[in-house]
Design a protein around this motif. Structure first.
Motif, PDB file in Angstrom:
ATOM      1  N   MET A   1      -8.051 -14.012  -7.304  1.00 46.48           N
ATOM      2  CA  MET A   1      -6.942 -13.623  -6.454  1.00 46.48           C
ATOM      3  C   MET A   1      -5.985 -12.714  -7.205  1.00 46.48           C
ATOM      4  SD  MET A   1      -3.935 -15.784  -5.276  1.00 46.48           S
ATOM      5  CE  MET A   1      -4.783 -17.031  -4.299  1.00 46.48           C
ATOM      6  N   ILE A   2      -5.215 -11.942  -6.424  1.00 51.03           N
ATOM      7  CA  ILE A   2      -4.247 -11.046  -7.045  1.00 51.03           C
ATOM      8  C   ILE A   2      -2.837 -11.381  -6.544  1.00 51.03           C
ATOM      9  CG2 ILE A   2      -5.907  -9.152  -7.368  1.00 51.03           C
ATOM     10  CD1 ILE A   2      -4.584  -7.773  -4.914  1.00 51.03           C
ATOM     11  N   LEU A   3      -1.840 -11.057  -7.346  1.00 49.66           N
ATOM     12  CA  LEU A   3      -0.437 -11.225  -6.952  1.00 49.66           C
ATOM     13  C   LEU A   3       0.157  -9.840  -6.714  1.00 49.66           C
ATOM     14  CD1 LEU A   3       2.267 -12.892  -6.721  1.00 49.66           C
ATOM     15  CD2 LEU A   3       2.523 -12.541  -9.165  1.00 49.66           C
ATOM     16  N   VAL A   4       0.721  -9.663  -5.527  1.00 48.61           N
ATOM     17  CA  VAL A   4       1.371  -8.404  -5.178  1.00 48.61           C
ATOM     18  C   VAL A   4       2.856  -8.675  -5.042  1.00 48.61           C
ATOM     19  CG1 VAL A   4       1.663  -6.813  -3.236  1.00 48.61           C
ATOM     20  CG2 VAL A   4      -0.629  -7.345  -4.054  1.00 48.61           C
ATOM     21  N   THR A   5       3.714  -7.811  -5.616  1.00 43.98           N
ATOM     22  CA  THR A   5       5.153  -7.921  -5.350  1.00 43.98           C
ATOM     23  C   THR A   5       5.535  -6.804  -4.380  1.00 43.98           C
ATOM     24  OG1 THR A   5       5.932  -6.409  -7.081  1.00 43.98           O
ATOM     25  CG2 THR A   5       5.521  -8.715  -7.737  1.00 43.98           C
ATOM     26  N   GLY A   6       6.471  -7.101  -3.491  1.00 41.13           N
ATOM     27  CA  GLY A   6       6.928  -6.070  -2.545  1.00 41.13           C
ATOM     28  C   GLY A   6       5.902  -5.752  -1.466  1.00 41.13           C
ATOM     29  N   GLY A   7       5.077  -6.714  -1.134  1.00 38.97           N
ATOM     30  CA  GLY A   7       3.999  -6.478  -0.174  1.00 38.97           C
ATOM     31  C   GLY A   7       4.429  -6.539   1.284  1.00 38.97           C
ATOM     32  N   ALA A   8       5.741  -6.654   1.543  1.00 40.36           N
ATOM     33  CA  ALA A   8       6.226  -6.534   2.929  1.00 40.36           C
ATOM     34  C   ALA A   8       6.920  -5.197   3.136  1.00 40.36           C
ATOM     35  CB  ALA A   8       7.171  -7.688   3.268  1.00 40.36           C
ATOM     36  N   GLY A   9       6.884  -4.345   2.123  1.00 44.23           N
ATOM     37  CA  GLY A   9       7.469  -3.008   2.239  1.00 44.23           C
ATOM     38  C   GLY A   9       6.439  -2.012   2.748  1.00 44.23           C
ATOM     39  N   PHE A  10       6.792  -0.757   2.679  1.00 39.74           N
ATOM     40  CA  PHE A  10       5.933   0.298   3.238  1.00 39.74           C
ATOM     41  C   PHE A  10       4.582   0.381   2.517  1.00 39.74           C
ATOM     42  CE2 PHE A  10       5.227   5.078   2.674  1.00 39.74           C
ATOM     43  CZ  PHE A  10       4.303   5.159   3.703  1.00 39.74           C
ATOM     44  N   ILE A  11       4.599   0.693   1.226  1.00 38.86           N
ATOM     45  CA  ILE A  11       3.326   0.904   0.535  1.00 38.86           C
ATOM     46  C   ILE A  11       2.648  -0.444   0.249  1.00 38.86           C
ATOM     47  CG2 ILE A  11       2.169   1.979  -1.429  1.00 38.86           C
ATOM     48  CD1 ILE A  11       4.600   3.860  -1.678  1.00 38.86           C
ATOM     49  N   GLY A  12       3.450  -1.422  -0.196  1.00 40.73           N
ATOM     50  CA  GLY A  12       2.880  -2.750  -0.471  1.00 40.73           C
ATOM     51  C   GLY A  12       2.230  -3.339   0.775  1.00 40.73           C
ATOM     52  N   GLY A  13       2.873  -3.173   1.935  1.00 39.05           N
ATOM     53  CA  GLY A  13       2.317  -3.702   3.187  1.00 39.05           C
ATOM     54  C   GLY A  13       0.999  -3.024   3.531  1.00 39.05           C
ATOM     55  N   ASN A  14       0.958  -1.702   3.399  1.00 35.43           N
ATOM     56  CA  ASN A  14      -0.302  -0.981   3.637  1.00 35.43           C
ATOM     57  C   ASN A  14      -1.372  -1.426   2.642  1.00 35.43           C
ATOM     58  OD1 ASN A  14      -0.358   1.378   5.749  1.00 35.43           O
ATOM     59  ND2 ASN A  14       1.729   1.380   4.905  1.00 35.43           N
ATOM     60  N   PHE A  15      -0.950  -1.655   1.391  1.00 36.96           N
ATOM     61  CA  PHE A  15      -1.918  -2.072   0.367  1.00 36.96           C
ATOM     62  C   PHE A  15      -2.533  -3.425   0.729  1.00 36.96           C
ATOM     63  CE2 PHE A  15      -3.185  -4.258  -3.483  1.00 36.96           C
ATOM     64  CZ  PHE A  15      -3.940  -3.304  -4.135  1.00 36.96           C
ATOM     65  N   VAL A  16      -1.681  -4.378   1.133  1.00 30.87           N
ATOM     66  CA  VAL A  16      -2.167  -5.723   1.483  1.00 30.87           C
ATOM     67  C   VAL A  16      -3.149  -5.632   2.651  1.00 30.87           C
ATOM     68  CG1 VAL A  16      -1.429  -7.938   2.492  1.00 30.87           C
ATOM     69  CG2 VAL A  16      -0.158  -6.944   0.563  1.00 30.87           C
ATOM     70  N   LEU A  17      -2.790  -4.865   3.681  1.00 25.75           N
ATOM     71  CA  LEU A  17      -3.666  -4.738   4.855  1.00 25.75           C
ATOM     72  C   LEU A  17      -4.994  -4.083   4.474  1.00 25.75           C
ATOM     73  CD1 LEU A  17      -0.999  -3.580   7.476  1.00 25.75           C
ATOM     74  CD2 LEU A  17      -2.137  -5.814   7.398  1.00 25.75           C
ATOM     75  N   ASP A  18      -4.938  -3.017   3.686  1.00 27.46           N
ATOM     76  CA  ASP A  18      -6.171  -2.318   3.294  1.00 27.46           C
ATOM     77  C   ASP A  18      -7.044  -3.197   2.397  1.00 27.46           C
ATOM     78  OD1 ASP A  18      -5.109  -0.214   4.663  1.00 27.46           O
ATOM     79  OD2 ASP A  18      -4.974   1.167   2.963  1.00 27.46           O
ATOM     80  N   TRP A  19      -6.396  -3.902   1.476  1.00 23.92           N
ATOM     81  CA  TRP A  19      -7.139  -4.763   0.538  1.00 23.92           C
ATOM     82  C   TRP A  19      -7.941  -5.815   1.299  1.00 23.92           C
ATOM     83  CZ3 TRP A  19      -7.503  -4.878  -4.856  1.00 23.92           C
ATOM     84  CH2 TRP A  19      -8.042  -6.041  -5.407  1.00 23.92           C
ATOM     85  N   LEU A  20      -7.266  -6.491   2.243  1.00 29.18           N
ATOM     86  CA  LEU A  20      -7.930  -7.584   2.957  1.00 29.18           C
ATOM     87  C   LEU A  20      -8.923  -7.058   3.999  1.00 29.18           C
ATOM     88  CD1 LEU A  20      -4.984 -10.131   3.205  1.00 29.18           C
ATOM     89  CD2 LEU A  20      -6.969 -10.192   1.670  1.00 29.18           C
ATOM     90  N   ALA A  21      -8.794  -5.770   4.346  1.00 28.34           N
ATOM     91  CA  ALA A  21      -9.803  -5.173   5.238  1.00 28.34           C
ATOM     92  C   ALA A  21     -11.081  -4.873   4.463  1.00 28.34           C
ATOM     93  CB  ALA A  21      -9.252  -3.886   5.858  1.00 28.34           C
ATOM     94  N   GLU A  22     -10.957  -4.740   3.140  1.00 32.70           N
ATOM     95  CA  GLU A  22     -12.109  -4.316   2.337  1.00 32.70           C
ATOM     96  C   GLU A  22     -12.685  -5.423   1.474  1.00 32.70           C
ATOM     97  OE1 GLU A  22     -11.906  -0.710   0.270  1.00 32.70           O
ATOM     98  OE2 GLU A  22     -11.422   0.391   2.111  1.00 32.70           O
ATOM     99  N   SER A  23     -11.935  -6.535   1.317  1.00 36.69           N
ATOM    100  CA  SER A  23     -12.356  -7.537   0.342  1.00 36.69           C
ATOM    101  C   SER A  23     -11.912  -8.914   0.810  1.00 36.69           C
ATOM    102  CB  SER A  23     -11.710  -7.193  -1.009  1.00 36.69           C
ATOM    103  OG  SER A  23     -11.157  -8.303  -1.641  1.00 36.69           O
ATOM    104  N   ASP A  24     -12.593  -9.940   0.302  1.00 38.62           N
ATOM    105  CA  ASP A  24     -12.184 -11.307   0.645  1.00 38.62           C
ATOM    106  C   ASP A  24     -11.361 -11.940  -0.455  1.00 38.62           C
ATOM    107  OD1 ASP A  24     -12.949 -11.706   3.214  1.00 38.62           O
ATOM    108  OD2 ASP A  24     -15.032 -12.168   2.683  1.00 38.62           O
ATOM    109  N   GLU A  25     -11.003 -11.141  -1.458  1.00 41.50           N
ATOM    110  CA  GLU A  25     -10.191 -11.693  -2.541  1.00 41.50           C
ATOM    111  C   GLU A  25      -8.765 -11.903  -2.039  1.00 41.50           C
ATOM    112  OE1 GLU A  25     -10.092  -9.292  -6.060  1.00 41.50           O
ATOM    113  OE2 GLU A  25      -9.301 -10.954  -7.266  1.00 41.50           O
ATOM    114  N   ALA A  26      -8.263 -13.129  -2.210  1.00 42.13           N
ATOM    115  CA  ALA A  26      -6.968 -13.496  -1.624  1.00 42.13           C
ATOM    116  C   ALA A  26      -5.800 -12.811  -2.342  1.00 42.13           C
ATOM    117  CB  ALA A  26      -6.793 -15.008  -1.688  1.00 42.13           C
ATOM    118  N   ILE A  27      -4.670 -12.761  -1.627  1.00 33.88           N
ATOM    119  CA  ILE A  27      -3.448 -12.139  -2.154  1.00 33.88           C
ATOM    120  C   ILE A  27      -2.290 -13.117  -2.034  1.00 33.88           C
ATOM    121  CG2 ILE A  27      -1.701 -10.364  -1.712  1.00 33.88           C
ATOM    122  CD1 ILE A  27      -3.804  -8.462  -0.886  1.00 33.88           C
TER     123      ILE A  27
END
Ligand code: NAD
Ligand code: TYD
Length: 353
Positions: A1-27
């Motif tokens: 699993m990975i830890l993301v900071t700021g994942g409810a912001g613009f780029i972090g939010g897009n990153f979280v959505l894209d990551w989970l669309a491409e992988s099953d590794e949790a965030i």
């Protein structure tokens, strides 16, 4: 699993959505939900067990220690920051607190956690620091684009605070051996972008028939990259980047602000014609930003050569997707235009804006 900071912001939010669309590794997604953080961006992940949202501050060391010990991430991707230059001019303090002090506290928590890992996990661990091209300062019209070895010459409280955090990240690599990666990206645009920044501000105001404020003579130049391309570049760097190295990320797309605003107006006119006439009639030149950097341009050849990343979108395809997204998501826009947002707009652009 990975830890993301700021994942409810613009780029972090897009990153979280894209990551989970491409992988099953949790965030694990740690975000303080400042004015810029918005859980609605992540609404499609409701009930998805791969996404663990934690409402908290990167300056809370006790919380960081607990999250790291509980979830044992293989990487931290650090997006959380105060990110808006104009706000940094009105009030720099939060920028110092989050961008510098927050990064310091996060680095210390990461170091303590990393020290306790076994040899294989220590070698595999990454601390990815998401930085900006603005740390390099401003270019003249005929200067070559910024390379990774360009000196840091930040000019705004925002860019100075980001440069300071970059230096801390660098020092934690050289002094303690923490396996860090730093990326310097140019201006992003795309879905879920808070409408205080130029492109979403222009879209939202043009749709409302409001004046479109262009600072100074409108000839300042930025390099624009679609946010999905930035997220892909971060994933690539995380996978293949060399610890201690920095990588520039850019769109090979330098444009003046006035051209950007005109392009957005033309697209809106095509996709949703305004009976009152072309939206470019709304453009107005307003007082310039103090210390306004004239030009940013990114030389992104290192990440292409060494890691094989290039942007997938052109500006024409990316801006069309972006404008279409704003047309299709008026609910998201209406919700972020809260009382606090209106206060900012009248403070920055005047009560009649
Ligand atoms: P943003 O302002 O949209 O989002 C920042 C997020 O961080 C928000 O969700 C906010 O709630 C959170 N946050 C702020 N302070 C926090 C704290 N103390 N603890 C925990 N969370 C906190 O920013 P963005 O545009 O998504 O930028 C993300 C990162 O990318 C920033 O580090 C920024 O410097 C960098 N960057 C942005 C751009 C760009 O064009 N937007 C370009 C290059 C680099
Ligand atoms: P912005 O989106 O704030 O990003 P940054 O300052 O980090 O580059 O601004 C992009 C450019 O657009 C910058 O040169 C300032 C200019 N700008 C305007 O002309 N009018 C506006 O209302 C805003 C917000 C920005």
């Amino acid at each position: 699993m990975i830890l993301v900071t700021g994942g409810a912001g613009f780029i972090g939010g897009n990153f979280v959505l894209d990551w989970l669309a491409e992988s099953d590794e949790a965030i694990v997604n740690l975000d303080a939900l400042t004015y810029a953080g918005n859980l609605e961006t992540l609404a499609t992940l409701d009930g998805d067990r791969r996404h663990i949202f934690v409402h908290g501050d990167i300056r809370d060391r006790t919380l960081l220690d607990r999250l790291l010990a509980t979830h044992r991430p293989r990487a931290i991707i650090h997006f959380a920051a105060e990110s808006h230059v104009d706000r940094s001019i009105h009030g720099p303090e939060e920028f110092i607190r989050t961008n510098i002090e927050g990064t310091f506290i996060l680095l210390e928590a990461a170091r303590a956690y990393w020290d306790g890992l076994d040899a294989a996990d220590r070698a595999a661990f990454r601390f990815h620091h998401v930085s900006t091209d603005e740390v390099y300062g401003s270019l003249a019209a005929d200067d070559p684009p910024f390379t990774e070895s360009h000196p840091n010459k930040p000019n705004s409280p925002y860019s100075a605070s980001k440069a300071a955090s970059d230096h801390l990240v660098r020092a934690w690599f050289h002094t303690y051996g923490l396996p860090v990666l730093t990326t310097h990206c140019s201006n992003n645009y795309g879905p879920f972008h808070f409408p205080e920044k130029l492109i979403p501000l222009t879209i939202v105001r043009a749709l409302a028939g409001q004046p479109l404020p262009v600072y100074g003579d409108g000839m300042n130049v930025r390099d624009w990259l679609y946010v999905g391309d930035h997220c892909a570049a971060i994933r690539t760097t995380l996978e293949r980047g060399t610890p201690g190295e920095t990588y520039n990320i850019g769109g090979w797309n330098e444009q003046t602000n006035i051209d950007i605003v005109r392009a957005v107006c033309a697209l809106l006119d095509e996709l949703r014609p305004d009976p009152a006439g072309p939206r470019a009639r709304l453009i107005g030149f307003v007082t310039d930003r103090p210390g306004h950097d004239r030009r940013y341009a990114i030389d992104a050849r290192k990440i292409e050569r060494e890691l094989g990343w290039r942007p997938a979108e052109t500006f024409a395809t990316g801006i069309r997707k972006t404008v279409e997204w704003y047309l299709e998501n008026p609910g998201w826009v209406a919700n972020v235009q809260s009382g606090a947002y209106r206060d900012w707009v009248s403070r920055q652009y005047g009560a009649s804006a």
